[in-house]
Design a protein around this motif. Structure first.
Motif, mmCIF file in Angstrom:
data_model
loop_
_atom_site.group_PDB
_atom_site.id
_atom_site.type_symbol
_atom_site.label_atom_id
_atom_site.label_comp_id
_atom_site.label_asym_id
_atom_site.label_seq_id
_atom_site.Cartn_x
_atom_site.Cartn_y
_atom_site.Cartn_z
ATOM 1 N N SER A 103 0.824 -1.222 0.000
ATOM 2 C CA SER A 103 0.000 0.000 0.000
ATOM 3 C C SER A 103 0.849 1.259 0.000
ATOM 4 C CB SER A 103 -0.957 -0.012 1.194
ATOM 5 O OG SER A 103 -1.779 -1.159 1.153
ATOM 6 N N GLY A 104 1.968 1.240 -0.721
ATOM 7 C CA GLY A 104 2.800 2.423 -0.880
ATOM 8 C C GLY A 104 3.788 2.664 0.237
ATOM 9 N N ALA A 105 3.792 1.827 1.257
ATOM 10 C CA ALA A 105 4.788 1.925 2.327
ATOM 11 C C ALA A 105 5.779 0.778 2.161
ATOM 12 C CB ALA A 105 4.129 1.865 3.692
ATOM 13 N N THR A 106 7.074 1.092 2.268
ATOM 14 C CA THR A 106 8.113 0.102 1.995
ATOM 15 C C THR A 106 9.029 -0.030 3.196
ATOM 16 O OG1 THR A 106 8.051 0.758 -0.330
ATOM 17 C CG2 THR A 106 9.889 -0.612 0.373
ATOM 18 N N GLN A 107 9.216 -1.255 3.640
ATOM 19 C CA GLN A 107 10.126 -1.538 4.744
ATOM 20 C C GLN A 107 11.402 -2.200 4.231
ATOM 21 O OE1 GLN A 107 7.228 -3.964 7.018
ATOM 22 N NE2 GLN A 107 8.024 -2.839 8.780
ATOM 23 N N PHE A 108 12.495 -1.900 4.888
ATOM 24 C CA PHE A 108 13.790 -2.525 4.639
ATOM 25 C C PHE A 108 14.200 -3.194 5.950
ATOM 26 C CE2 PHE A 108 13.158 0.846 1.705
ATOM 27 C CZ PHE A 108 13.803 0.507 0.532
ATOM 28 N N LEU A 109 14.392 -4.514 5.906
ATOM 29 C CA LEU A 109 14.589 -5.281 7.123
ATOM 30 C C LEU A 109 15.832 -6.147 7.058
ATOM 31 C CD1 LEU A 109 11.219 -5.789 6.194
ATOM 32 C CD2 LEU A 109 11.239 -5.938 8.683
ATOM 33 N N VAL A 110 16.510 -6.275 8.195
ATOM 34 C CA VAL A 110 17.614 -7.211 8.380
ATOM 35 C C VAL A 110 17.209 -8.185 9.467
ATOM 36 C CG1 VAL A 110 20.001 -7.485 9.133
ATOM 37 C CG2 VAL A 110 19.390 -5.602 7.615
ATOM 38 N N ASP A 111 17.162 -9.470 9.134
ATOM 39 C CA ASP A 111 16.742 -10.518 10.072
ATOM 40 C C ASP A 111 15.423 -10.166 10.762
ATOM 41 O OD1 ASP A 111 18.926 -12.149 9.480
ATOM 42 O OD2 ASP A 111 20.181 -11.217 11.021
ATOM 43 N N GLY A 112 14.490 -9.621 9.962
ATOM 44 C CA GLY A 112 13.158 -9.315 10.456
ATOM 45 C C GLY A 112 13.033 -8.010 11.199
ATOM 46 N N LYS A 113 14.114 -7.247 11.315
ATOM 47 C CA LYS A 113 14.086 -5.978 12.053
ATOM 48 C C LYS A 113 14.161 -4.818 11.069
ATOM 49 C CE LYS A 113 16.434 -8.143 15.949
ATOM 50 N NZ LYS A 113 17.659 -8.175 16.790
ATOM 51 N N GLU A 114 13.232 -3.896 11.174
ATOM 52 C CA GLU A 114 13.189 -2.749 10.276
ATOM 53 C C GLU A 114 14.341 -1.788 10.559
ATOM 54 O OE1 GLU A 114 10.541 0.986 10.508
ATOM 55 O OE2 GLU A 114 9.407 -0.416 9.240
ATOM 56 N N ILE A 115 15.069 -1.416 9.518
ATOM 57 C CA ILE A 115 16.107 -0.409 9.688
ATOM 58 C C ILE A 115 15.834 0.845 8.865
ATOM 59 C CG2 ILE A 115 17.882 -2.084 10.323
ATOM 60 C CD1 ILE A 115 19.010 -1.847 7.498
ATOM 61 N N TYR A 116 14.820 0.784 7.998
ATOM 62 C CA TYR A 116 14.443 1.977 7.234
ATOM 63 C C TYR A 116 13.038 1.762 6.699
ATOM 64 C CZ TYR A 116 14.561 5.751 3.769
ATOM 65 O OH TYR A 116 14.281 6.871 3.040
ATOM 66 N N ARG A 117 12.302 2.865 6.543
ATOM 67 C CA ARG A 117 10.958 2.816 5.985
ATOM 68 C C ARG A 117 10.796 3.970 4.993
ATOM 69 N NH1 ARG A 117 5.501 1.286 8.069
ATOM 70 N NH2 ARG A 117 6.634 0.400 9.829
#
Length: 534
Positions: A134-148
């Motif tokens: 829905s237009g929101a993008t997550q960047f994750l390392v081992d399931g943890k968000e480090i940027y949105r």
């Protein structure tokens, strides 16, 4: 500041129309490479070094998607190893071992994510995910968000990993979503054929030879080349070929001593004034567009006064063309106060006396949110229209083009070029059958030859109507990433095209050289036909 860790994520599995396994169990299954292929290793598919990118064969369309990979970084030493989406980079290893974001997707400049330090450890495998919903993008390392990233829903034509100064080992790489084919054209690769190549000025471990231009004299055999020492460095070198670019003689000692104090990308042009006096001019960018001139076909040279403060620029004339009334149009670009920073704009000026004096420069291309620069202007086959191709320095998409039907008195609003013409510092020639061959540093989104010295082949009508063109040619391979491609393009009477650029044309410690490559379009046509018949 974005939160580093969150408990919930947008979606653990995005419903996808299609799934593509790009790398599975360390084996390439649906990849395409820029540079050399990655090597099979015990723990996965592995590569190190600049100029090597592993891309998925497919891109992702608008809407939700899920990208996941399992990988290892060999070290954390500010190596700039990144995950690539089109022209944007999510860096795993930046300054002080902090991840970083860079490129048009994330905004201008580079931002270091200091709160995410320590999330990635050298030598330890981790799971990388990019999830858009829905237009929101997550960047994750081992399931943890480090940027949105919020509010982004466009397609991604090129998705991959770049080791740069690191070694990346990739165990798996999967993309889910609406799969799309990246734009492409048939490609002929001449870059490994050293028999075509002539080294005009060899780089050394200390000397970087950069940014050449050339001019072909009326005898159709004599070619002059000028360039600078260092990236955007000082002028000084010049060479002449009397046999169509096969052999070269250096002329540095015959030039005015002050020429070495001229800076940034000297460009050479031949102009004839209304009285028939031929002049060869070499213009540079700083200070205030300095110049030298020859009135005897390049036998002797003298320094002339710079054009002055009104002509302060980033780059001197990247294009000069004669108008119907015998005057010459010169086009170049500048940023605020003449500096190389956003916003960049294209200017033009006219000389009616063969280059001695020039009209007050005027802005002709200013595109909100983009950075037009390094214009290349040429005529339509019937001679009644001018086309200007421009580098677009934000590299958010394609290059730019505009047209004039009144000898540069007015120009159309700049629009995107066809995909295959997206690049930096265009320069081209018409061949006898009417086709155009235009060389540049490739910057086409998702291109397998991005960053290398290439040529586009097509018709003027292809450009005017936004059509793809016939093909592309990989002319020279850059072993220094996207640092190459300021070209000279000359057509000889026998149909040979001599394409000259600066490039780190071999691996190893030597810096950039000035190199030309030679080809005929009849050879390219034959290669295309043979490929089509396979």
């Amino acid at each position: 500041m974005f939160p580093v860790f969150v408990v919930s994520i947008l979606c653990s599995s995005v419903p996808a129309e299609e799934t593509e396994s790009v790398v599975s169990d360390g084996t390439a299954t649906a990849v395409r490479y820029v540079g050399e292929a990655w090597e099979a290793a015990e723990s996965g598919l592995s590569a190190e070094g600049t100029g090597r990118i592993l891309y998925s064969k497919k891109g992702l369309g608008a809407g939700d998607f899920h990208i996941t990979a399992r990988l290892t970084l060999e070290r954390l030493e500010h190596t700039a190893a990144t995950f690539v989406m089109d022209e944007s980079h999510f860096g795993f290893d930046g300054k002080d071992k902090a991840p970083f974001i860079q490129g048009p997707l994330y905004g201008s400049g580079t931002e270091f994510l200091d709160d995410a330090k320590g999330v990635i450890q050298p030598g330890r495998a981790f799971t990388w995910e990019v999830i858009r919903k829905s237009g929101a993008t997550q960047f994750l390392v081992d399931g943890k968000e480090i940027y949105r990233k919020e509010g982004w829903d466009g397609p991604v034509r090129a998705i991959g990993f770049r080791p740069w100064r690191n070694r990346i080992t990739l165990e798996s790489f999967v993309i889910e979503g609406t799969l799309i084919d990246p734009p492409s054209l048939p490609l002929v690769d001449l870059s490994q054929d050293s028999s075509r190549q002539v080294v005009i000025a060899e780089g050394t471990e200390e000397v970087y030879q950069g940014h050449p231009t050339t001019v072909l004299m009326p005898d159709s055999e004599t070619i002059f080349a000028v360039w600078c020492v260092g990236h955007g460095g000082h002028a000084g070198p010049m060479a002449r070929s009397d046999d169509g670019g096969r052999t070269w003689t250096r002329l540095d000692e015959r030039l005015p001593a002050g020429f070495r104090d001229h800076w940034n990308c000297p460009s050479i042009y031949r102009m004839v004034d209304p009285k028939g006096q031929e002049r060869l001019w070499v213009f540079s960018a700083r200070p205030d567009m300095p110049r030298i001139v020859s009135e005897d076909g390049g036998k002797s040279w003298q320094e002339m006064a710079p054009l002055g403060n009104d002509y302060r620029c980033v780059m001197t004339f990247s294009s000069v063309i004669q108008l119907k009334d015998g005057s010459y149009l010169g086009m170049y670009h500048k940023g605020p106060d003449g500096k190389d920073r956003f916003p960049l704009k294209v200017l033009q000026t006219i000389t009616k006396d063969g280059g001695v004096s020039w009209s007050k420069p005027e802005f002709v291309a200013d595109v909100p949110g983009k950075a037009p620069c390094e214009p290349f202007v040429f005529r339509s086959p019937d001679g009644d229209e001018l086309c200007c191709l421009m580098r677009e320095n934000t590299h958010k998409g394609n290059s730019l083009m505009m047209f004039s039907q009144d000898e540069a008195k007015t120009w159309s609003e700049p629009v995107d070029t066809p995909w295959g013409l997206s690049g930096d510092r265009h320069m081209g020639v018409y061949i006898p059958d009417g086709r155009l061959v235009i060389a540049f540093r490739d910057q086409a989104p998702g291109s397998p030859t991005r960053g290398h010295f290439v040529a586009w082949v097509g018709t003027y009508d292809d450009i005017r109507k936004g059509r793809a063109g016939q093909c592309r040619i990989k002319l020279l391979h850059s072993n220094a990433g996207g640092d190459c491609g300021y070209p000279g393009m000359e057509l000889l009477p026998d149909g040979t095209i001599v394409a000259t650029t600066y490039v780190k044309y071999r691996p190893g410690p030597k810096k950039h050289s000035v190199v030309s490559t030679r080809f005929k379009m009849e050879e390219i046509d034959r290669m295309l036909a043979e490929t089509a018949g396979d």
